[in-house]
Design a protein around this motif. Sequence first.
Motif, PDB file in Angstrom:
ATOM      1  N   UNK A 295       2.403  10.042  -3.616  1.00  0.00           N
ATOM      2  CA  UNK A 295       0.989  10.123  -3.258  1.00  0.00           C
ATOM      3  C   UNK A 295       0.444   8.757  -2.889  1.00  0.00           C
ATOM      4  N   UNK A 296       0.902   7.702  -3.574  1.00  0.00           N
ATOM      5  CA  UNK A 296       0.533   6.331  -3.189  1.00  0.00           C
ATOM      6  C   UNK A 296       0.947   6.046  -1.750  1.00  0.00           C
ATOM      7  N   UNK A 297       2.170   6.450  -1.418  1.00  0.00           N
ATOM      8  CA  UNK A 297       2.679   6.228  -0.062  1.00  0.00           C
ATOM      9  C   UNK A 297       1.774   6.923   0.956  1.00  0.00           C
ATOM     10  N   UNK A 298       1.440   8.188   0.698  1.00  0.00           N
ATOM     11  CA  UNK A 298       0.607   8.953   1.623  1.00  0.00           C
ATOM     12  C   UNK A 298      -0.765   8.292   1.798  1.00  0.00           C
ATOM     13  N   UNK A 299      -1.347   7.829   0.705  1.00  0.00           N
ATOM     14  CA  UNK A 299      -2.678   7.211   0.772  1.00  0.00           C
ATOM     15  C   UNK A 299      -2.629   5.882   1.520  1.00  0.00           C
ATOM     16  N   UNK A 300      -1.591   5.083   1.260  1.00  0.00           N
ATOM     17  CA  UNK A 300      -1.513   3.787   1.939  1.00  0.00           C
ATOM     18  C   UNK A 300      -1.258   3.955   3.435  1.00  0.00           C
ATOM     19  N   UNK A 301      -0.435   4.913   3.794  1.00  0.00           N
ATOM     20  CA  UNK A 301      -0.185   5.176   5.215  1.00  0.00           C
ATOM     21  C   UNK A 301      -1.479   5.620   5.895  1.00  0.00           C
TER      22      UNK A 301
ATOM     23  N   UNK B 171       3.819  11.584  -7.805  1.00  0.00           N
ATOM     24  CA  UNK B 171       2.565  10.833  -7.836  1.00  0.00           C
ATOM     25  C   UNK B 171       2.691   9.512  -7.076  1.00  0.00           C
ATOM     26  N   UNK B 172       3.821   8.829  -7.214  1.00  0.00           N
ATOM     27  CA  UNK B 172       4.011   7.581  -6.472  1.00  0.00           C
ATOM     28  C   UNK B 172       4.143   7.867  -4.976  1.00  0.00           C
TER      29      UNK B 172
ATOM     30  N   UNK C 298      -5.584   5.748  -7.953  1.00  0.00           N
ATOM     31  CA  UNK C 298      -5.477   6.900  -8.851  1.00  0.00           C
ATOM     32  C   UNK C 298      -4.024   7.354  -8.983  1.00  0.00           C
ATOM     33  N   UNK C 299      -3.322   7.461  -7.862  1.00  0.00           N
ATOM     34  CA  UNK C 299      -1.912   7.842  -7.904  1.00  0.00           C
ATOM     35  C   UNK C 299      -1.063   6.761  -8.565  1.00  0.00           C
ATOM     36  N   UNK C 300      -1.423   5.486  -8.333  1.00  0.00           N
ATOM     37  CA  UNK C 300      -0.681   4.348  -8.863  1.00  0.00           C
ATOM     38  C   UNK C 300      -0.614   4.395 -10.387  1.00  0.00           C
ATOM     39  N   UNK C 301      -1.766   4.441 -11.048  1.00  0.00           N
ATOM     40  CA  UNK C 301      -1.762   4.442 -12.509  1.00  0.00           C
ATOM     41  C   UNK C 301      -1.328   5.787 -13.084  1.00  0.00           C
ATOM     42  N   UNK C 302      -1.640   6.887 -12.387  1.00  0.00           N
ATOM     43  CA  UNK C 302      -1.184   8.192 -12.872  1.00  0.00           C
ATOM     44  C   UNK C 302       0.335   8.285 -12.820  1.00  0.00           C
ATOM     45  N   UNK C 303       0.935   7.802 -11.727  1.00  0.00           N
ATOM     46  CA  UNK C 303       2.391   7.840 -11.607  1.00  0.00           C
ATOM     47  C   UNK C 303       3.086   6.961 -12.624  1.00  0.00           C
ATOM     48  N   UNK C 304       2.483   5.794 -12.924  1.00  0.00           N
ATOM     49  CA  UNK C 304       3.098   4.872 -13.872  1.00  0.00           C
ATOM     50  C   UNK C 304       2.999   5.353 -15.316  1.00  0.00           C
ATOM     51  N   UNK C 305       2.279   6.441 -15.546  1.00  0.00           N
ATOM     52  CA  UNK C 305       2.326   7.070 -16.865  1.00  0.00           C
ATOM     53  C   UNK C 305       3.676   7.728 -17.111  1.00  0.00           C
ATOM     54  N   UNK C 306       4.340   8.141 -16.034  1.00  0.00           N
ATOM     55  CA  UNK C 306       5.577   8.918 -16.148  1.00  0.00           C
ATOM     56  C   UNK C 306       6.804   8.185 -15.630  1.00  0.00           C
TER      57      UNK C 306
END
Length: 306
Positions: free
Chosen positions: A168-174, A165-166, A90-98
């Motif tokens: 957020x990807x880091x937080x989720x993967x950790x 948002x990206x 979710x964070x991955x594609x949301x972040x890549x919008x911006x």
Amino acid sequence: MRENKQAVFGPHLRLLGMAVLWGASWPAGRVIAQNMPPLAGACLRFVLAALVLLPWMYYAGGFAQLRQWSAQRWLGMVAAGATGVFGYAAFFLSGLQYLPAGKAALVITLNPVVTLLLAVRIFKERLNRTIALGMLLAAAGAVVVISHGRPQDILHGSVGLGELLILGCVACWVAYTLLGRVMLTGVDALSTTAVTSTIGAVLLLVASLVVEGPAGLQAAVHSNGTAWGALLFLSWGATALAYAWYFDGVKALGAGAASGYITLVPVIGVVISALLLGESVDASMLLGGAMAVAGTAVMNWGRRPA
């Protein structure tokens, strides 16, 4: 002789292919994010991935163990699916919008730094001077990329939405990595990937219907051929095939050697994004990216057995 060469170079070539596929996942994600609602696109990605991973798991004999899993193991799978698949996607594609794909690929180099830092705190992992130097260098490089070469701006809260948002990807993967160490010990990597991908796909479907409505999935399904090509690549190339090559490399060469190839992923992501999407690479990305990649390499070097 040919068989010996294949046995020696085969795993290295597959790991290099894995790095290319994972690096290319960033521009592919950028294309999807610009053409599909993010939650619907992420949902379709993991539905398609599960269509490959579940049969692969079945033929590998992984289904037989499901009945033997405890409630705690299933809870761990749900937690891993919620963080490593649902949250990350979710964070991955949301972040890549911006955010441009190349820059996002460099921000994600914080993954091993934050993971190891918390592992030292929680699991008492060893931390020597070489690892600490690598962590510091990688973190500093990520800060340079995130702040566009002006680290002081972070103190004034001027980080953009895409960067947040990206992160957020880091937080989720950790969280996914640390949860896996506690709750998923003893489960093979293929079963973990197949089950968590399926759980994540269900969570993404529910979230998409709640947040984006049925129109979100309808818009994603009716997206153009370029977006669908990127989605199929992300599902079957950067997920199923890349994981297969990664597992093969770990089995043949060990986790340490395999992790060295992961260092190449952000570099490949920047190069492919520039070539395919025409993204510009400014001085802060060059400097910060070089620092982040070098820091990750130093960390891997420091974690080698004595």
